[in-house]
Design an enzyme around this catalytic site. Structure first.
Site, PDB file in Angstrom:
ATOM      1  N   HIS A  34      -7.943   0.332   1.790  1.00 51.01           N
ATOM      2  CA  HIS A  34      -7.605  -1.041   2.143  1.00 51.01           C
ATOM      3  C   HIS A  34      -6.429  -1.182   3.116  1.00 51.01           C
ATOM      4  O   HIS A  34      -6.216  -2.256   3.693  1.00 51.01           O
ATOM      5  CB  HIS A  34      -7.271  -1.770   0.828  1.00 51.01           C
ATOM      6  N   SER A  67      -6.188 -15.332   4.757  1.00 56.30           N
ATOM      7  CA  SER A  67      -6.086 -14.625   6.025  1.00 56.30           C
ATOM      8  C   SER A  67      -5.012 -15.263   6.914  1.00 56.30           C
ATOM      9  O   SER A  67      -4.989 -16.480   7.104  1.00 56.30           O
ATOM     10  CB  SER A  67      -7.441 -14.676   6.725  1.00 56.30           C
ATOM     11  N   SER A  89     -10.095 -13.054  -4.701  1.00 56.32           N
ATOM     12  CA  SER A  89     -10.286 -12.994  -3.262  1.00 56.32           C
ATOM     13  C   SER A  89     -11.701 -13.455  -2.929  1.00 56.32           C
ATOM     14  O   SER A  89     -12.653 -13.065  -3.594  1.00 56.32           O
ATOM     15  CB  SER A  89     -10.088 -11.537  -2.852  1.00 56.32           C
ATOM     16  N   GLN A  90     -11.780 -14.314  -1.908  1.00 50.59           N
ATOM     17  CA  GLN A  90     -13.122 -14.684  -1.458  1.00 50.59           C
ATOM     18  C   GLN A  90     -13.601 -13.619  -0.468  1.00 50.59           C
ATOM     19  O   GLN A  90     -12.912 -13.332   0.503  1.00 50.59           O
ATOM     20  CB  GLN A  90     -13.115 -16.050  -0.745  1.00 50.59           C
ATOM     21  N   PRO A 149     -11.597  -1.251  -2.517  1.00 53.72           N
ATOM     22  CA  PRO A 149     -12.750  -2.038  -2.974  1.00 53.72           C
ATOM     23  C   PRO A 149     -14.065  -1.290  -2.740  1.00 53.72           C
ATOM     24  O   PRO A 149     -14.132  -0.378  -1.920  1.00 53.72           O
ATOM     25  CB  PRO A 149     -12.699  -3.292  -2.081  1.00 53.72           C
ATOM     26  N   TYR A 203       0.796  -1.235   0.000  1.00 54.11           N
ATOM     27  CA  TYR A 203       0.000   0.000   0.000  1.00 54.11           C
ATOM     28  C   TYR A 203       0.829   1.287   0.000  1.00 54.11           C
ATOM     29  O   TYR A 203       0.710   2.097  -0.908  1.00 54.11           O
ATOM     30  CB  TYR A 203      -0.954   0.008   1.210  1.00 54.11           C
TER      31      TYR A 203
HETATM   32  N1  COA Z   1     -16.024 -31.331   1.868  1.00 57.05           N
HETATM   33  C1  COA Z   1     -17.144 -30.753   2.325  1.00 57.05           C
HETATM   34  N2  COA Z   1     -17.172 -29.522   2.881  1.00 57.05           N
HETATM   35  C2  COA Z   1     -16.014 -28.857   2.988  1.00 57.05           C
HETATM   36  C3  COA Z   1     -14.800 -29.400   2.524  1.00 57.05           C
HETATM   37  C4  COA Z   1     -14.846 -30.704   1.939  1.00 57.05           C
HETATM   38  N3  COA Z   1     -13.740 -31.298   1.476  1.00 57.05           N
HETATM   39  N4  COA Z   1     -13.813 -28.515   2.755  1.00 57.05           N
HETATM   40  C5  COA Z   1     -14.380 -27.447   3.334  1.00 57.05           C
HETATM   41  N5  COA Z   1     -15.711 -27.652   3.487  1.00 57.05           N
HETATM   42  C6  COA Z   1     -16.677 -26.746   4.110  1.00 57.05           C
HETATM   43  C7  COA Z   1     -16.106 -26.073   5.344  1.00 57.05           C
HETATM   44  O1  COA Z   1     -16.301 -26.900   6.479  1.00 57.05           O
HETATM   45  C8  COA Z   1     -16.901 -24.794   5.401  1.00 57.05           C
HETATM   46  O2  COA Z   1     -18.171 -25.103   5.940  1.00 57.05           O
HETATM   47  P1  COA Z   1     -19.157 -23.964   6.569  1.00 57.05           P
HETATM   48  O3  COA Z   1     -19.777 -23.253   5.402  1.00 57.05           O
HETATM   49  O4  COA Z   1     -20.128 -24.771   7.310  1.00 57.05           O
HETATM   50  O5  COA Z   1     -18.292 -23.096   7.416  1.00 57.05           O
HETATM   51  C9  COA Z   1     -17.099 -24.433   3.950  1.00 57.05           C
HETATM   52  O6  COA Z   1     -16.946 -25.667   3.226  1.00 57.05           O
HETATM   53  C10 COA Z   1     -16.134 -23.417   3.431  1.00 57.05           C
HETATM   54  O7  COA Z   1     -14.815 -23.881   3.540  1.00 57.05           O
HETATM   55  P2  COA Z   1     -13.691 -23.568   2.434  1.00 57.05           P
HETATM   56  O8  COA Z   1     -14.315 -23.244   1.141  1.00 57.05           O
HETATM   57  O9  COA Z   1     -12.684 -24.661   2.461  1.00 57.05           O
HETATM   58  O10 COA Z   1     -12.982 -22.274   2.820  1.00 57.05           O
HETATM   59  P3  COA Z   1     -12.980 -21.266   3.982  1.00 57.05           P
HETATM   60  O11 COA Z   1     -14.343 -20.745   4.222  1.00 57.05           O
HETATM   61  O12 COA Z   1     -12.222 -21.878   5.100  1.00 57.05           O
HETATM   62  O13 COA Z   1     -12.125 -20.111   3.306  1.00 57.05           O
HETATM   63  C11 COA Z   1     -10.156 -18.941   2.691  1.00 57.05           C
HETATM   64  C12 COA Z   1     -10.850 -20.306   2.791  1.00 57.05           C
HETATM   65  C13 COA Z   1      -8.765 -19.136   2.179  1.00 57.05           C
HETATM   66  C14 COA Z   1     -10.922 -18.048   1.715  1.00 57.05           C
HETATM   67  C15 COA Z   1     -10.169 -18.313   4.105  1.00 57.05           C
HETATM   68  O14 COA Z   1      -9.423 -19.111   4.986  1.00 57.05           O
HETATM   69  C16 COA Z   1      -9.578 -16.942   4.131  1.00 57.05           C
HETATM   70  O15 COA Z   1      -8.379 -16.774   4.258  1.00 57.05           O
HETATM   71  N6  COA Z   1     -10.436 -15.903   4.009  1.00 57.05           N
HETATM   72  C17 COA Z   1     -10.009 -14.535   4.020  1.00 57.05           C
HETATM   73  C18 COA Z   1      -9.964 -14.015   2.613  1.00 57.05           C
HETATM   74  C19 COA Z   1      -9.818 -12.529   2.619  1.00 57.05           C
HETATM   75  O16 COA Z   1      -8.992 -11.985   3.309  1.00 57.05           O
HETATM   76  N7  COA Z   1     -10.676 -11.859   1.833  1.00 57.05           N
HETATM   77  C20 COA Z   1     -10.809 -10.449   1.846  1.00 57.05           C
HETATM   78  C21 COA Z   1      -9.739  -9.759   1.125  1.00 57.05           C
HETATM   79  S1  COA Z   1     -10.090  -8.049   1.044  1.00 57.05           S
END
Ligand code: COA
Length: 595
Positions: A293, A408, A529-530, A47, A34
């Site tokens: 951001h 994250s 990004s999610q 964003p 940044y």
């Molecule tokens: N089978 C069935 N379900 C599964 C699975 C599998 N193999 N693997 C994961 N799941 C489920 C999880 O249990 C979770 O369930 P929930 O909806 O009940 O909580 C769901 O699927 C989502 O999990 P997953 O898609 O693996 O990812 P996550 O939600 O843990 O996210 C990241 C992963 C990397 C996006 C997250 O850890 C992260 O870092 N987020 C921050 C991103 C960020 O900073 N964004 C903003 C930028 S400005």
């Protein structure tokens, strides 16, 4: 690996900010991401977030809604000050580890400041945190007003009292004679340029005070005019129609408003892009946020606003009384600008309009399925979507590119994000196999492979079992990379630390970081990004390189909302084509897996 720190309330991170106890590595990262970046904040860095539009019948509805949002901000601030913000814990992958909360304490009352060589951050100090005087800055038709929400002599304003202040702004701003100086437009300029303009502004003491009021405000509230239909989605006629509308405006149009304001003729001067949180409410019911951001990741911002929004939805009539008119009107900030700055407004208008004309943006709702289906396939939804993004890219270009996904790292003290890289060998093998025989967009095998080999690939049809096997390998690899990143075993942050430390120790960059491969790896032609939301909202941003794509996604149980961005000035990219390719990719992935 055990988390290094859960920070309790997280406040220690805030109070020691900048005093040396925050790891040096954090500043390496902050500057790299940044503070050292010189290009304008809108589109390139800030964003924009769109919430489901409101239905305003009268101007009172606008004022009341704005007041409820600001009231929610004040209640949140009280919670922060009393140390009652609950500590969050990891929900999966080494579950229950405490998460660093420092970002949450930087959202309110903070601001980025431009510098000629490097920007800095204004962060609320301990003294300010305990200060009872709290205000926001409200901008309407480029006019700025300081609205005091809490004062030591009269306590906190009720929502009806705040509504009366907003009503005053809404009625005063359009009636003022002459055109106001669009000072906010300067914040949309390249950083060094804005830094020089700010120095010029500061020559006048009254401007200095205005700047201080803006920087110390809890948030900036922008009361906007609707954008015209030319900001609606273009191309890709097969897409799912927009779910939310405000008049003729679709969701792409709304996202434009949040990201950049629509240009000098619309709301881009009605902004202060340096402000960490700018709440935006448009008279047609569109509303959302533009956020700077550097202080925080999107998740903290989304959680704060969703909490306030849900409270409004659950208690629609709370404090809905008639606006109270017994308060003195809010102070309007008057700017004192000479000829050189007047000229700069004209230049800033032209340059911001040019950048906005170049933004190719597309909000795409994929509605055939969402994360419920993906989970039923025993695949992580995030991993699945990342592979869909790879396949969509491969379908268009016949190769993969360096891809960024934010992971994250809040399990660590002051952790922000590391980079999940999705362009793996396994993803490439799977994408190639999925596309074989398609021909049209995908070039035949690369020049390096011999002709006979490429002919073989073209004519052999892979069985579904084989494609599934390749998919499983790609999933396994992507899952491993994702988990490594969120547990602190990523690649990019440690490499950045080594690079910067090597410069500090030896005075020059280690040759590893001059290698072409390193440069290619840092040019993220796909920046993703999610941004998961629990309401029907979404957040989007621009690409990080002129030839690249930006793509955020919000996986919901039965749909996935994508915000795809590109630049029109790049002939090779197109947001709507990429969205179409995503649709095709997600469709064929379902066909592959559903039986
Ligand atoms: N089978 C069935 N379900 C599964 C699975 C599998 N193999 N693997 C994961 N799941 C489920 C999880 O249990 C979770 O369930 P929930 O909806 O009940 O909580 C769901 O699927 C989502 O999990 P997953 O898609 O693996 O990812 P996550 O939600 O843990 O996210 C990241 C992963 C990397 C996006 C997250 O850890 C992260 O870092 N987020 C921050 C991103 C960020 O900073 N964004 C903003 C930028 S400005």
């Amino acid at each position: 690996m055990a988390a290094l720190a859960g920070t309790g309330t997280g406040t220690e991170g805030l109070f020691f900010w900048g005093t040396g106890t925050t790891g040096l590595a954090y500043y390496y990262w902050l500057n790299e991401m940044y503070m050292d970046i010189r290009i304008p904040l809108p589109i390139n860095s800030n964003p924009g977030m769109v919430f489901p539009p409101r239905r305003f019948k009268t101007v009172h509805d606008v004022a009341h809604f704005a007041a409820r949002l600001l009231d929610g901000i004040m209640s949140h601030k009280e919670m922060l000050d009393s140390g009652e913000l609950p500590l969050e814990r990891a929900a999966s992958r080494e579950k229950n580890q405490p998460l660093c909360m420092a970002q949450y304490y930087r959202l309110l009352g903070s601001c980025r400041r431009p510098g000629v060589d490097q920007d800095s951050q204004y962060l609320p100090s301990r003294e300010r945190l305990n200060d009872e005087d709290r205000h926001v800055v409200v901008i309407c038709r480029n006019q700025m007003y300081c609205v005091v929400l809490q004062a030591s002599d009269r306590g906190k304003l009720s929502a009806s009292e705040i509504a009366s202040q907003i009503l005053y702004v809404l009625s005063d701003a359009p009636c003022l004679p002459g055109k106001p100086a669009p000072v906010g437009l300067l914040t949309a300029e390249p950083r060094s340029r804005w830094a020089r303009d700010r120095e010029m502004l500061q020559l006048d003491e009254r401007n200095q005070r205005n700047l201080e009021l803006i920087e110390t405000a809890q948030v900036v509230l922008c009361l906007d005019e609707p954008l015209a239909g030319n900001f609606n989605a273009r191309g890709f006629t097969g897409a799912t129609p927009t779910v939310h509308r405000a008049g003729d405006r679709d969701e792409t149009n709304m996202a434009h408003e949040m990201i950049h304001g629509g240009g000098s003729e619309y709301n881009s001067g009605n902004r202060w892009f340096d402000k960490t949180m700018q709440l935006i409410i448009c008279t047609d019911g569109t509303w959302g946020l533009c956020y700077e951001h550097s202080c925080s990741e999107g998740i903290a911002v989304v959680q704060l606003l969703e909490k306030i929004y849900k409270n409004i939805e659950e208690h629609p009539d709370e404090d809905n009384g008639l606006p109270q008119h017994h308060l003195p009107p809010p102070e309007r900030l008057e700017w004192h600008v000479g000829q050189p700055l007047q000229l700069r407004f004209t230049q800033a208008s032209q340059s911001v309009d040019k950048c906005i004309d170049d933004l190719d943006f597309y909000v795409y709702r994929y509605q055939s399925y969402g994360k419920s289906f993906i989970k039923s396939c025993q695949v992580s939804p995030d991993v699945y979507i990342q592979l869909a993004l790879q396949l969509a890219y491969y379908k268009l270009y016949g190769h993969l590119v360096a891809t960024y996904e934010s992971a994250s790292t809040r399990r660590f003290l002051h952790g922000r994000v590391d980079c999940i890289r999705a362009a793996s060998t396994e993803a490439l093998e799977w994408a190639k196999a999925m596309c074989q025989g398609e021909g049209a967009n995908v070039p035949l095998e690369s020049d390096r492979e011999d002709e006979e080999e490429s002919r073989k690939v073209k004519f052999s049809i892979y069985s579904k079992d084989h494609l599934r096997e390749l998919f499983r390998c790609a999933v396994a690899r992507q899952t491993e990379v994702m988990v490594k990143n969120i547990l602190g075993n990523g690649i990019d942050i440690p490499l950045l630390g080594l690079r910067e430390a090597s410069v500090e120790v030896t005075g020059e960059m280690h040759e590893l970081f001059k290698d072409e491969a390193y440069n290619i790896s840092q040019c993220f032609l796909l920046s993703t990004s999610q941004v998961a939301c629990s309401t029907d909202s979404f957040m989007g941003y621009g690409p990080v390189t002129p030839r690249g794509y930006g793509c955020s996604y919000n996986p919901q149980p039965e749909q996935i909302v994508f915000c795809v961005s590109a630049f029109y000035s790049c002939e090779d990219t197109s947001a709507s084509r990429y969205a179409k390719s995503l649709q095709d990719s997600l469709d064929i992935m379902r066909d592959l897996l559903q039986n």
